[in-house]
Scaffold this motif. Structure first.
Motif, mmCIF file in Angstrom:
data_model
loop_
_atom_site.group_PDB
_atom_site.id
_atom_site.type_symbol
_atom_site.label_atom_id
_atom_site.label_comp_id
_atom_site.label_asym_id
_atom_site.label_seq_id
_atom_site.Cartn_x
_atom_site.Cartn_y
_atom_site.Cartn_z
ATOM 1 N N ALA A 43 0.793 -1.160 -0.065
ATOM 2 C CA ALA A 43 0.012 0.058 -0.156
ATOM 3 C C ALA A 43 0.907 1.070 -0.031
ATOM 4 C CB ALA A 43 -0.981 -0.016 1.207
ATOM 5 N N PHE A 44 0.624 2.492 -0.775
ATOM 6 C CA PHE A 44 1.330 3.335 -1.038
ATOM 7 C C PHE A 44 0.985 4.659 -0.643
ATOM 8 C CE2 PHE A 44 2.373 0.029 -4.148
ATOM 9 C CZ PHE A 44 3.753 -0.070 -3.815
ATOM 10 N N THR A 45 -0.393 4.852 -0.198
ATOM 11 C CA THR A 45 -1.086 5.944 0.195
ATOM 12 C C THR A 45 -1.884 5.823 1.894
ATOM 13 O OG1 THR A 45 -3.197 5.447 -0.815
ATOM 14 C CG2 THR A 45 -1.480 6.552 -1.906
ATOM 15 N N VAL A 46 -1.879 6.721 2.246
ATOM 16 C CA VAL A 46 -2.923 6.603 3.648
ATOM 17 C C VAL A 46 -4.194 5.801 3.438
ATOM 18 C CG1 VAL A 46 -3.929 7.631 5.278
ATOM 19 C CG2 VAL A 46 -1.565 8.620 4.787
ATOM 20 N N TYR A 47 -4.781 6.237 2.456
ATOM 21 C CA TYR A 47 -6.097 5.605 2.157
ATOM 22 C C TYR A 47 -5.791 4.254 1.742
ATOM 23 C CZ TYR A 47 -10.114 4.193 -0.531
ATOM 24 O OH TYR A 47 -11.463 3.228 -1.107
ATOM 25 N N ILE B 279 -5.922 -2.837 5.680
ATOM 26 C CA ILE B 279 -6.165 -3.186 6.921
ATOM 27 C C ILE B 279 -7.330 -3.619 7.381
ATOM 28 C CG2 ILE B 279 -5.605 -2.937 9.559
ATOM 29 C CD1 ILE B 279 -3.071 -1.430 8.524
ATOM 30 N N SER B 280 -8.406 -2.508 7.162
ATOM 31 C CA SER B 280 -9.911 -2.642 7.473
ATOM 32 C C SER B 280 -10.678 -3.505 6.811
ATOM 33 C CB SER B 280 -10.342 -1.371 7.738
ATOM 34 O OG SER B 280 -10.271 -0.530 6.610
ATOM 35 N N VAL B 281 -10.583 -3.650 5.597
ATOM 36 C CA VAL B 281 -11.495 -4.203 4.491
ATOM 37 C C VAL B 281 -10.737 -5.554 3.891
ATOM 38 C CG1 VAL B 281 -12.689 -4.063 2.441
ATOM 39 C CG2 VAL B 281 -12.557 -2.145 3.872
ATOM 40 N N GLU B 282 -9.533 -5.500 3.155
ATOM 41 C CA GLU B 282 -8.923 -6.458 2.303
ATOM 42 C C GLU B 282 -8.194 -7.575 3.225
ATOM 43 O OE1 GLU B 282 -6.317 -4.686 -0.435
ATOM 44 O OE2 GLU B 282 -7.760 -3.571 -0.994
ATOM 45 N N LEU B 283 -7.717 -7.239 4.264
ATOM 46 C CA LEU B 283 -7.026 -8.314 5.175
ATOM 47 C C LEU B 283 -8.063 -9.261 5.928
ATOM 48 C CD1 LEU B 283 -3.923 -6.405 7.045
ATOM 49 C CD2 LEU B 283 -3.892 -7.735 4.975
ATOM 50 N N PRO B 284 -9.048 -8.722 6.662
ATOM 51 C CA PRO B 284 -9.989 -9.628 6.975
ATOM 52 C C PRO B 284 -10.451 -10.898 6.038
ATOM 53 C CG PRO B 284 -10.580 -7.307 8.016
ATOM 54 C CD PRO B 284 -9.570 -7.370 6.781
ATOM 55 N N THR C 40 -4.923 7.860 11.669
ATOM 56 C CA THR C 40 -3.934 6.909 12.542
ATOM 57 C C THR C 40 -4.820 6.295 13.372
ATOM 58 O OG1 THR C 40 -3.381 8.841 13.822
ATOM 59 C CG2 THR C 40 -1.718 8.271 12.216
ATOM 60 N N SER C 41 -5.854 7.021 13.732
ATOM 61 C CA SER C 41 -6.783 6.382 14.784
ATOM 62 C C SER C 41 -7.653 5.447 14.042
ATOM 63 C CB SER C 41 -7.793 7.555 15.297
ATOM 64 O OG SER C 41 -8.824 6.954 16.245
ATOM 65 N N ARG C 42 -8.096 5.720 12.857
ATOM 66 C CA ARG C 42 -8.836 4.585 12.178
ATOM 67 C C ARG C 42 -7.966 3.422 11.830
ATOM 68 N NH1 ARG C 42 -11.774 8.478 7.434
ATOM 69 N NH2 ARG C 42 -13.438 9.383 8.736
ATOM 70 N N ILE C 43 -6.887 3.727 11.578
ATOM 71 C CA ILE C 43 -5.919 2.483 11.365
ATOM 72 C C ILE C 43 -5.513 1.601 12.610
ATOM 73 C CG2 ILE C 43 -3.616 1.858 10.678
ATOM 74 C CD1 ILE C 43 -3.587 4.141 8.484
ATOM 75 N N ILE C 44 -5.376 2.158 13.651
ATOM 76 C CA ILE C 44 -5.181 1.449 15.002
ATOM 77 C C ILE C 44 -6.379 0.716 15.281
ATOM 78 C CG2 ILE C 44 -4.682 1.895 17.166
ATOM 79 C CD1 ILE C 44 -2.220 2.077 15.357
ATOM 80 N N GLU C 45 -7.522 1.285 15.139
ATOM 81 C CA GLU C 45 -8.847 0.792 15.461
ATOM 82 C C GLU C 45 -8.923 -0.772 14.642
ATOM 83 O OE1 GLU C 45 -13.766 1.714 15.514
ATOM 84 O OE2 GLU C 45 -12.200 3.131 14.947
ATOM 85 N N ALA C 46 -8.613 -0.452 13.387
ATOM 86 C CA ALA C 46 -8.616 -1.489 12.415
ATOM 87 C C ALA C 46 -7.768 -2.589 12.850
ATOM 88 C CB ALA C 46 -8.497 -1.111 10.914
ATOM 89 N N ILE C 47 -6.603 -2.113 13.283
ATOM 90 C CA ILE C 47 -5.461 -3.095 13.429
ATOM 91 C C ILE C 47 -5.975 -3.897 14.782
ATOM 92 C CG2 ILE C 47 -3.243 -3.429 14.334
ATOM 93 C CD1 ILE C 47 -2.290 -1.546 12.547
#
Length: 291
Positions: A165-169, A175-180, A215-222
């Motif tokens: 992944a190369f951008t914040v989006y 992490i939130s959609v594809e990895l699960p 960063t809050s959204r990413i940490i929540e997804a992790i």
């Protein structure tokens, strides 16, 4: 087996005159005190009734049923570095961050170790997912550790799935959609995220307000993903302007600091509120112990 059963004395009472079985019970009956007659032949039971102890009946306690989910939680992943393993352990559903000098080496090591059987301190994961957010996947490092652990280099490489992944989006969506979905499809037990914050550092024009939100959204997804599998991330070597606030979200983390003399490292280890500092050598990070 004896701790799984309760032995019960079981008695059979029968009339010796006519042979009729009158009662089977765990109760002990005092025969001489009986005044009743045998309902079949009319004999006085105090004279004709006999007691026969049957073979003890074993009452088996129902087995404790465990779900596959529970068994998965029992799995542990060791670093194979005694100074670290003595203080912190990772389970099959856990979250850990590694930062500082040599973080990517340690992450690559865990990536390969996740493939190892449980008896060797691995997770026996069919596949390991590398969600590369910092373009830091070390293919040669994977091959090197696979060789040290006696694994087929080709087999190890085929079982490590890499997506970048190369951008914040892209990082957030990955992490939130594809990895699960990938975790479920390939029965992944370990997700490795190298260079978690690099995309933020490469966008200096991003407003601090937006940085905090993303960063809050990413940490929540992790955190959500770590309720299903082990997730280990790294903060790129050299630190990040956003690293301090993000690292506080990890209750398990390791910070590696290089010392000038003798190629030694200071490892600051944090484990669920406890902390410890240990000394390591670069060799311990890069060379596996010989069992």
């Amino acid at each position: 087996m004896s701790n799984l059963m309760q032995v019960i004395s079981h008695h059979q009472y029968l009339c010796s005159t006519c042979g009729s079985v009158l009662k089977e019970t765990t109760e002990y009956i005092e025969i001489r005190s009986l005044k009743e007659e045998c309902p079949s032949c009319g004999s006085i039971l105090a004279e004709s009734l006999i007691r026969r102890t049957l073979r003890p009946e074993a009452k088996i306690s129902p087995p404790k049923i465990q779900t596959a989910d529970t068994l998965l939680q029992l799995k542990k992943l060791r670093f194979d570095i005694p100074a670290i393993d003595s203080f912190i352990e990772l389970t099959a559903k856990d979250l850990c961050s590694i930062s500082g000098y040599g973080a990517n080496v340690l992450l690559t090591r865990l990536c390969v170790r996740s493939l190892l059987p449980e008896r060797y301190g691995g997770l026996n994961s069919p596949y390991v997912m590398v969600a590369d957010a910092g373009n830091r996947t070390d293919v040669y490092g994977v091959v090197n550790f696979a060789r040290q652990y006696g694994m087929s280099k080709k087999n190890a490489a085929e079982r490590i799935l890499v997506v970048r992944a190369f951008t914040v989006y892209q990082v957030r969506r990955l992490i939130s959609v594809e990895l699960p979905e990938i975790v479920q499809k390939y029965q992944v037990r370990s997700v490795i995220v190298p260079g978690l914050l690099k995309v933020f550092d490469e966008d200096p024009n991003m407003r601090m307000k937006d940085v905090k939100k993303e960063t809050s959204r990413i940490i929540e997804a992790i955190n959500e993903l770590s309720t299903r599998v082990l997730v280990v991330t790294s903060v790129q070597q050299g630190g990040s302007t956003h690293s301090e606030s993000v690292l506080r979200a990890f209750k398990k983390r390791i910070n590696l600091l290089r010392r000038d003399k003798y190629s030694t490292l200071k490892a600051e280890i944090y484990n669920q509120g406890d902390s410890k500092v240990v000394n390591l050598t670069e060799r311990e990070l890069k060379i596996t112990s010989k069992k």
